[in-house]
Design a protein around this motif. Structure first.
Motif, PDB file in Angstrom:
ATOM      1  N   ALA A  40       0.820  -1.206   0.000  1.00 40.44           N
ATOM      2  CA  ALA A  40       0.000   0.000   0.000  1.00 40.44           C
ATOM      3  C   ALA A  40       0.860   1.266   0.000  1.00 40.44           C
ATOM      4  N   SER A  41       2.030   1.219   0.656  1.00 36.80           N
ATOM      5  CA  SER A  41       2.903   2.396   0.694  1.00 36.80           C
ATOM      6  C   SER A  41       3.519   2.686  -0.673  1.00 36.80           C
ATOM      7  N   LEU A  42       3.437   1.729  -1.585  1.00 35.19           N
ATOM      8  CA  LEU A  42       3.985   1.902  -2.931  1.00 35.19           C
ATOM      9  C   LEU A  42       2.910   2.162  -3.982  1.00 35.19           C
ATOM     10  N   ASP A  43       1.633   2.160  -3.565  1.00 33.65           N
ATOM     11  CA  ASP A  43       0.543   2.422  -4.510  1.00 33.65           C
ATOM     12  C   ASP A  43       0.775   3.759  -5.205  1.00 33.65           C
ATOM     13  N   GLY A  44       0.630   3.751  -6.505  1.00 30.11           N
ATOM     14  CA  GLY A  44       0.834   4.958  -7.283  1.00 30.11           C
ATOM     15  C   GLY A  44       2.283   5.256  -7.597  1.00 30.11           C
ATOM     16  N   VAL A  45       3.187   4.462  -7.034  1.00 31.62           N
ATOM     17  CA  VAL A  45       4.621   4.648  -7.285  1.00 31.62           C
ATOM     18  C   VAL A  45       5.160   3.505  -8.139  1.00 31.62           C
ATOM     19  N   ILE A  46       4.892   2.287  -7.702  1.00 30.00           N
ATOM     20  CA  ILE A  46       5.365   1.097  -8.405  1.00 30.00           C
ATOM     21  C   ILE A  46       4.183   0.160  -8.605  1.00 30.00           C
ATOM     22  N   PRO A  47       3.968  -0.324  -9.832  1.00 33.69           N
ATOM     23  CA  PRO A  47       2.847  -1.235 -10.072  1.00 33.69           C
ATOM     24  C   PRO A  47       2.925  -2.476  -9.180  1.00 33.69           C
ATOM     25  N   ALA A  48       1.769  -2.940  -8.739  1.00 32.09           N
ATOM     26  CA  ALA A  48       1.709  -4.098  -7.845  1.00 32.09           C
ATOM     27  C   ALA A  48       2.396  -5.318  -8.434  1.00 32.09           C
ATOM     28  N   ASP A  49       2.322  -5.495  -9.757  1.00 37.37           N
ATOM     29  CA  ASP A  49       2.945  -6.683 -10.359  1.00 37.37           C
ATOM     30  C   ASP A  49       4.469  -6.565 -10.452  1.00 37.37           C
ATOM     31  N   CYS A  50       5.013  -5.439 -10.023  1.00 38.00           N
ATOM     32  CA  CYS A  50       6.470  -5.276  -9.957  1.00 38.00           C
ATOM     33  C   CYS A  50       6.971  -5.398  -8.521  1.00 38.00           C
ATOM     34  N   CYS A  51       6.049  -5.697  -7.591  1.00 35.17           N
ATOM     35  CA  CYS A  51       6.386  -5.865  -6.176  1.00 35.17           C
ATOM     36  C   CYS A  51       6.285  -7.344  -5.824  1.00 35.17           C
ATOM     37  N   TYR A  52       7.357  -7.898  -5.354  1.00 33.64           N
ATOM     38  CA  TYR A  52       7.407  -9.329  -5.036  1.00 33.64           C
ATOM     39  C   TYR A  52       7.405  -9.502  -3.523  1.00 33.64           C
ATOM     40  N   ARG A  53       6.303 -10.071  -3.021  1.00 32.77           N
ATOM     41  CA  ARG A  53       6.172 -10.288  -1.576  1.00 32.77           C
ATOM     42  C   ARG A  53       6.870 -11.590  -1.233  1.00 32.77           C
ATOM     43  N   LEU A  54       8.012 -11.463  -0.564  1.00 34.39           N
ATOM     44  CA  LEU A  54       8.796 -12.644  -0.220  1.00 34.39           C
ATOM     45  C   LEU A  54       9.801 -12.330   0.874  1.00 34.39           C
ATOM     46  N   ASP A  55      10.384 -13.377   1.408  1.00 33.03           N
ATOM     47  CA  ASP A  55      11.460 -13.276   2.392  1.00 33.03           C
ATOM     48  C   ASP A  55      12.765 -13.383   1.616  1.00 33.03           C
ATOM     49  N   VAL A  56      13.601 -12.357   1.676  1.00 27.78           N
ATOM     50  CA  VAL A  56      14.828 -12.356   0.873  1.00 27.78           C
ATOM     51  C   VAL A  56      15.830 -13.428   1.294  1.00 27.78           C
ATOM     52  N   THR A  57      15.600 -14.081   2.440  1.00 29.79           N
ATOM     53  CA  THR A  57      16.480 -15.192   2.808  1.00 29.79           C
ATOM     54  C   THR A  57      16.098 -16.480   2.081  1.00 29.79           C
ATOM     55  N   ASP A  58      14.965 -16.459   1.382  1.00 29.87           N
ATOM     56  CA  ASP A  58      14.535 -17.587   0.551  1.00 29.87           C
ATOM     57  C   ASP A  58      15.187 -17.413  -0.819  1.00 29.87           C
ATOM     58  N   GLU A  59      16.353 -18.034  -1.001  1.00 31.67           N
ATOM     59  CA  GLU A  59      17.141 -17.832  -2.212  1.00 31.67           C
ATOM     60  C   GLU A  59      16.385 -18.179  -3.486  1.00 31.67           C
ATOM     61  N   ALA A  60      15.611 -19.251  -3.452  1.00 32.26           N
ATOM     62  CA  ALA A  60      14.867 -19.662  -4.648  1.00 32.26           C
ATOM     63  C   ALA A  60      13.813 -18.616  -5.022  1.00 32.26           C
ATOM     64  N   ALA A  61      13.071 -18.126  -4.026  1.00 29.42           N
ATOM     65  CA  ALA A  61      12.040 -17.122  -4.291  1.00 29.42           C
ATOM     66  C   ALA A  61      12.662 -15.809  -4.773  1.00 29.42           C
ATOM     67  N   LEU A  62      13.763 -15.413  -4.151  1.00 26.95           N
ATOM     68  CA  LEU A  62      14.430 -14.186  -4.562  1.00 26.95           C
ATOM     69  C   LEU A  62      14.982 -14.318  -5.980  1.00 26.95           C
ATOM     70  N   GLY A  63      15.601 -15.446  -6.271  1.00 26.84           N
ATOM     71  CA  GLY A  63      16.131 -15.677  -7.616  1.00 26.84           C
ATOM     72  C   GLY A  63      15.038 -15.652  -8.670  1.00 26.84           C
ATOM     73  N   ALA A  64      13.894 -16.255  -8.354  1.00 28.64           N
ATOM     74  CA  ALA A  64      12.768 -16.263  -9.294  1.00 28.64           C
ATOM     75  C   ALA A  64      12.242 -14.849  -9.514  1.00 28.64           C
ATOM     76  N   ALA A  65      12.183 -14.040  -8.459  1.00 28.68           N
ATOM     77  CA  ALA A  65      11.691 -12.668  -8.582  1.00 28.68           C
ATOM     78  C   ALA A  65      12.637 -11.829  -9.445  1.00 28.68           C
ATOM     79  N   VAL A  66      13.932 -11.963  -9.221  1.00 23.21           N
ATOM     80  CA  VAL A  66      14.907 -11.210 -10.021  1.00 23.21           C
ATOM     81  C   VAL A  66      14.811 -11.623 -11.485  1.00 23.21           C
ATOM     82  N   THR A  67      14.704 -12.926 -11.725  1.00 22.80           N
ATOM     83  CA  THR A  67      14.585 -13.422 -13.098  1.00 22.80           C
ATOM     84  C   THR A  67      13.322 -12.889 -13.763  1.00 22.80           C
ATOM     85  N   GLU A  68      12.203 -12.921 -13.050  1.00 25.62           N
ATOM     86  CA  GLU A  68      10.949 -12.423 -13.613  1.00 25.62           C
ATOM     87  C   GLU A  68      11.036 -10.929 -13.916  1.00 25.62           C
TER      88      GLU A  68
END
Length: 91
Positions: A44-72
């Motif tokens: 919500a703090s990013l509404d109007g600044v960055i599109p929701a589909d460019c925001c990846y809700r994840l724990d950055v200590t999850d290497e697989a999830a972070l890697g997938a987000a960067v790739t996407e």
């Protein structure tokens, strides 16, 4: 500061603090920004600044999830020109 116009960036921890300030400044300077958040409140703090589909809700200590987000994000933007690591926690 070098121009950020049309630069493609991925920012971790952009839902609050320094990461949020960095994301807002980068967008204001013309960058295309995607990155990580942790909560719907941070989204919500990013509404109007960055599109929701460019925001990846994840724990950055999850290497697989972070890697997938960067790739996407790289696929979405046709590559990335920078990564800013702002995710952190104070206990």
């Amino acid at each position: 500061m070098p121009s950020l116009v049309n630069r493609r960036l991925f920012i971790t921890g952009m839902g609050s603090g320094i990461g949020l300030a960095t994301a807002r400044l980068a967008v204001a300077e013309g960058a295309l920004v995607s990155g990580t958040i942790q909560t719907t409140e941070q989204q919500a703090s990013l509404d109007g600044v960055i599109p929701a589909d460019c925001c990846y809700r994840l724990d950055v200590t999850d290497e697989a999830a972070l890697g997938a987000a960067v790739t996407e994000a790289a696929d979405r933007f046709g590559g990335l020109e920078g990564v800013v690591a702002c995710a952190g926690m104070i206990k």
